[in-house]
Design an enzyme around this catalytic site. Structure first.
Site, PDB file in Angstrom:
ATOM      1  N   VAL A 201      38.753  -3.415 -38.989  1.00  0.00           N
ATOM      2  CA  VAL A 201      39.142  -2.735 -37.712  1.00  0.00           C
ATOM      3  C   VAL A 201      39.642  -3.918 -36.737  1.00  0.00           C
ATOM      4  CG1 VAL A 201      37.808  -1.689 -35.562  1.00  0.00           C
ATOM      5  CG2 VAL A 201      37.285  -1.253 -38.031  1.00  0.00           C
ATOM      6  N   CYS A 202      39.237  -4.986 -36.752  1.00  0.00           N
ATOM      7  CA  CYS A 202      39.750  -6.216 -35.982  1.00  0.00           C
ATOM      8  C   CYS A 202      41.141  -6.139 -36.084  1.00  0.00           C
ATOM      9  CB  CYS A 202      38.985  -7.216 -36.036  1.00  0.00           C
ATOM     10  SG  CYS A 202      37.248  -7.373 -35.820  1.00  0.00           S
ATOM     11  N   ASP A 203      41.668  -6.169 -37.343  1.00  0.00           N
ATOM     12  CA  ASP A 203      42.912  -6.315 -37.861  1.00  0.00           C
ATOM     13  C   ASP A 203      43.776  -5.332 -37.290  1.00  0.00           C
ATOM     14  OD1 ASP A 203      45.525  -5.535 -39.558  1.00  0.00           O
ATOM     15  OD2 ASP A 203      45.022  -7.180 -40.446  1.00  0.00           O
TER      16      ASP A 203
END
Length: 166
Positions: A59-61
Site C-alpha cells: 500500500v505504501c508503494d
C-alpha cells in the site's frame, strides 16, 4: 487523538494531532543524502505531505507511486513522502520505482515529523498512514489520518486540497 488501527489492532499515536486551520508544525527529517529537510525549506509553496509506514510494503508503494504521478500535474506543489525507512533504503527504492516527482524523507533519526504531526505508532515505531496539505502561508488546509493503516488514503480529496491551496 485520531483513532487508528494497524492490521485490525488498535495503536497508540504519539504526538500532537494536527487539524485543519492549525499552523503547520516545523520538523527536521533527512533527505536521501542525509541532509536535513525542514518545513521551512519549502516556505512559500504548497506542500502535500504523504506519510507511510514503509515504502517497502504494497500500500505504501502504491501510495507513493500515485502521488508521484499526480505531482507531475501539480503546479507550485512540493510533494514529500515521509517514513521511518532509512534514507539509503528510500533512495534505493526510489531508483527502482522510478520516483522523480516526490521527495522521500526519513524520520528515522528522531521522529521529529511523527511527533509534531501525531503520527508515531508507539507499538511499532512506524508512522501512521496519513496525508497533510500545508498552504504557502504554513496553514494546514487538509488532514487525513487513515483509520486502518493498511488502507489507502483518499487520493482524490488530498489532490483536490493541494490544487485548491494557495
Amino acid at each position: 487523538m485520531a483513532s487508528v488501527t494497524f492490521k485490525g489492532n488498535p495503536v497508540t499515536l504519539i504526538g500532537t494531532e494536527v487539524k485543519v486551520g492549525d499552523k503547520a508544525p516545523n520538523f527536521t527529517v533527512l533527505a536521501n543524502d542525509l541532509s536535513p529537510v525542514t518545513l521551512e525549506d519549502t516556505k512559500g509553496q504548497v506542500r502535500l505531505i504523504s506519510v507511510v509506514p514503509s515504502v517497502d510494503t504494497g500500500v505504501c508503494d502504491a501510495q507513493t507511486r500515485r502521488f508521484n504521478e499526480e505531482a507531475a500535474k501539480l503546479d507550485n506543489v512540493k510533494v514529500l513522502t515521509v517514513s521511518v525507512d532509512l534514507p539509503f533504503a528510500q533512495k534505493r527504492w526510489c531508483a527502482a520505482a522510478g520516483i522523480e516527482n516526490v521527495q522521500t524523507v526519513s524520520d528515522h533519526r528522531d521522529l521529529s515529523f511523527g511527533e509534531a504531526y501525531g503520527v508515531v505508532m508507539q507499538e511499532l515505531r512506524l508512522l501512521a498512514r496519513s496525508v497533510f496539505v500545508v498552504d504557502s502561508t504554513d496553514t494546514v488546509t487538509y488532514v487525513e489520518y487513515v483509520s486502518e493503516g493498511t488502507d489507502h488514503p483518499n487520493y482524490e480529496a488530498a489532490i483536490e486540497a493541494a490544487k485548491a491551496a494557495k
